[in-house]
Design a protein around this motif. Sequence first.
Motif, PDB file in Angstrom:
ATOM      1  N   ASN A  25       8.862  -7.926 -14.442  1.00  0.00           N
ATOM      2  CA  ASN A  25       9.712  -7.176 -13.520  1.00  0.00           C
ATOM      3  C   ASN A  25       9.420  -7.460 -12.046  1.00  0.00           C
ATOM      4  N   VAL A  26       8.451  -8.315 -11.770  1.00  0.00           N
ATOM      5  CA  VAL A  26       8.073  -8.591 -10.380  1.00  0.00           C
ATOM      6  C   VAL A  26       9.267  -9.053  -9.537  1.00  0.00           C
ATOM      7  N   PRO A  27      10.086 -10.019 -10.011  1.00  0.00           N
ATOM      8  CA  PRO A  27      11.221 -10.453  -9.180  1.00  0.00           C
ATOM      9  C   PRO A  27      12.196  -9.311  -8.865  1.00  0.00           C
ATOM     10  N   GLU A  28      12.459  -8.447  -9.849  1.00  0.00           N
ATOM     11  CA  GLU A  28      13.391  -7.338  -9.620  1.00  0.00           C
ATOM     12  C   GLU A  28      12.831  -6.335  -8.625  1.00  0.00           C
ATOM     13  N   TYR A  29      11.549  -5.982  -8.781  1.00  0.00           N
ATOM     14  CA  TYR A  29      10.930  -5.025  -7.857  1.00  0.00           C
ATOM     15  C   TYR A  29      10.904  -5.587  -6.436  1.00  0.00           C
ATOM     16  N   GLU A  46       0.832  -1.198   0.000  1.00  0.00           N
ATOM     17  CA  GLU A  46       0.000   0.000   0.000  1.00  0.00           C
ATOM     18  C   GLU A  46       0.871   1.254   0.000  1.00  0.00           C
ATOM     19  N   LEU A  47       1.877   1.283   0.850  1.00  0.00           N
ATOM     20  CA  LEU A  47       2.763   2.447   0.921  1.00  0.00           C
ATOM     21  C   LEU A  47       3.600   2.577  -0.346  1.00  0.00           C
ATOM     22  N   THR A  48       4.017   1.439  -0.913  1.00  0.00           N
ATOM     23  CA  THR A  48       4.766   1.469  -2.177  1.00  0.00           C
ATOM     24  C   THR A  48       3.955   2.148  -3.263  1.00  0.00           C
ATOM     25  N   ARG A  57       1.313  -0.197 -12.816  1.00  0.00           N
ATOM     26  CA  ARG A  57       0.845  -0.141 -11.435  1.00  0.00           C
ATOM     27  C   ARG A  57       0.473  -1.533 -10.930  1.00  0.00           C
ATOM     28  N   TYR A  58      -0.187  -2.306 -11.777  1.00  0.00           N
ATOM     29  CA  TYR A  58      -0.578  -3.667 -11.383  1.00  0.00           C
ATOM     30  C   TYR A  58       0.668  -4.512 -11.122  1.00  0.00           C
ATOM     31  N   GLU A  59       1.656  -4.386 -11.982  1.00  0.00           N
ATOM     32  CA  GLU A  59       2.899  -5.149 -11.820  1.00  0.00           C
ATOM     33  C   GLU A  59       3.587  -4.801 -10.502  1.00  0.00           C
ATOM     34  N   LEU A  60       3.626  -3.515 -10.180  1.00  0.00           N
ATOM     35  CA  LEU A  60       4.267  -3.082  -8.941  1.00  0.00           C
ATOM     36  C   LEU A  60       3.473  -3.553  -7.722  1.00  0.00           C
ATOM     37  N   ARG A  61       2.159  -3.511  -7.825  1.00  0.00           N
ATOM     38  CA  ARG A  61       1.328  -3.953  -6.693  1.00  0.00           C
ATOM     39  C   ARG A  61       1.532  -5.430  -6.410  1.00  0.00           C
TER      40      ARG A  61
END
Length: 538
Positions: free
Chosen positions: A423-427, A236-238, A263-267
């Motif tokens: 990019n999920v693993p990197e984030y 949430e804070l991210t 945004r979805y990828e980062l979430r």
Amino acid sequence: MNERLPALDHSGLTDRLEQLLGIGVALSRERDINKLLEIILLAAKDVTNADGGTLYRMDGKVLKFAIVRNDSLGIAMGGTTGVEIPFYPIQLFLEGGEKNTKMVAAYAVHSSKSVNIADAYTEEGFDFSGTKAFDKKTGYGSHSFLTVPMKNHENEIIGVLQLINAKNRVTGEVQPFSASEQYLAESLASQAAIALTNRLLINHLEALFESFISLINAAIDDKSPYTGGHCNRVPELTMMLADAVTKTRVGPLKDFKMTERDRYELRIAGLLHDCGKITTPVHVVDKATKLETIYDRIALVDTRFEVVKRDLQIAELRGFITEIELAAQLKQVEDDRAFLRHTNIGGEFMRDEDVARVRQISTSYKWTDASGNDCDFLSEDEVKNLTIRAGTLTTEERQVINHHIDLTIDMLEALPWPKHLTNVPEYAGGHHERMDGKGYPRGLTREQMSVQARCMGIADIFEALTAKDRPYKKGKTLTESLSILGKMKLGQHVDPDLFDVFVWERVHETYAKQYMSPEQIDDVDLSKIPGYVPPPAH
């Protein structure tokens, strides 16, 4: 399908077929269900030049109104309008269980055929009483109807497309729907049904995927209530910080942008950033005091002090020491016990003299174990734990905790991510790295990390500082947390540009209102925050 073409009116049909292809492309790209349904109905109205129309969706044994439009009456309900549709669903079956074939939309479902009605006022076999009552109330004239069942790739009906009052493209007069218009509407309905089914399937898979992530976090939460809240608050804070960076119009990050897919990828990465903790032993994660394992061993130390006090009292009774000596030694025992209890909490950085005192206490007292052997008052392991300089974890336990990020990366890199989630693993794997390359597990520098991963790093730290559900500390105030974060900016621990945006855009205040206790939310004097730089003028 080609067998029907000779009966069609081909005037303008080529143009409308090209239009239909363009609509198909638009349908395949749309992700939002409401927008997709709206595109379907508006496109059908356009290719048939209908004045109005309704799109129904199958919902068990009823057809529910999803989108309603009527140009002449200015009616726009459902979809993205936000206007609720007040009409009751159409029942597909009557009370006795027999099929409802009097309603045109229901008949189209049961027959699996299109129904083309030239004029509702002269058509027999269907119940148009509701339509006529509507016309009487509004002054409208509902005449020509084209009702098309929407079938998916498995030939299942998932909805019904109903168009009303085809209008002559020259005169504007209401006329029956032509064979070519019916063909176009059926083609569109077929494309639309597949696009809608695909989108629903993708949505279901995404929901399943997110539910699985929630299941992992719930498993971590079940092991430790202290990490479960963290797993939910960090994403949430991210997102708050990432959205703030997207909005900012000043500073080095003013050109940073994220799409909805970004945004979805980062979430998703945020939700999975600590998934490796599922393997971390509970007694390490929840270690509230320095001597805690499955239980807090300070109780054993207390028992030994009681034994020492008993032995001193016996010595006084036997005349080995005086009453004055007994009182002095008992006071020293109580002072040493209070000191070890305080040291066990691990809330402050230990000074050299405190470490030396722990070691001195260990050898100052003796006690006899169950085998009759004289032992040092504290074991080597107890001394090692009680002399932890900061916090409650030994070096080995800290390595166990830190290992969760290696496991997180290994787990996430082993998954076959689709293109929009690569990019999920990197984030997720970069939130313990530092800007100066002194972080872990890979020692990445700022230039080697994405903005998203750096956002998660700040979010992870700020959440940990302010969290009020940790067993070993109280949640810090906004001023304390921002001061520590500011020092980390100056020490090249966190991204300096992101720290600036974090403060400029008041991300800390937004987060505090949702997740921090009132007593933690103090008035922050930004001018006293280390590393704070006022935003540049626009």
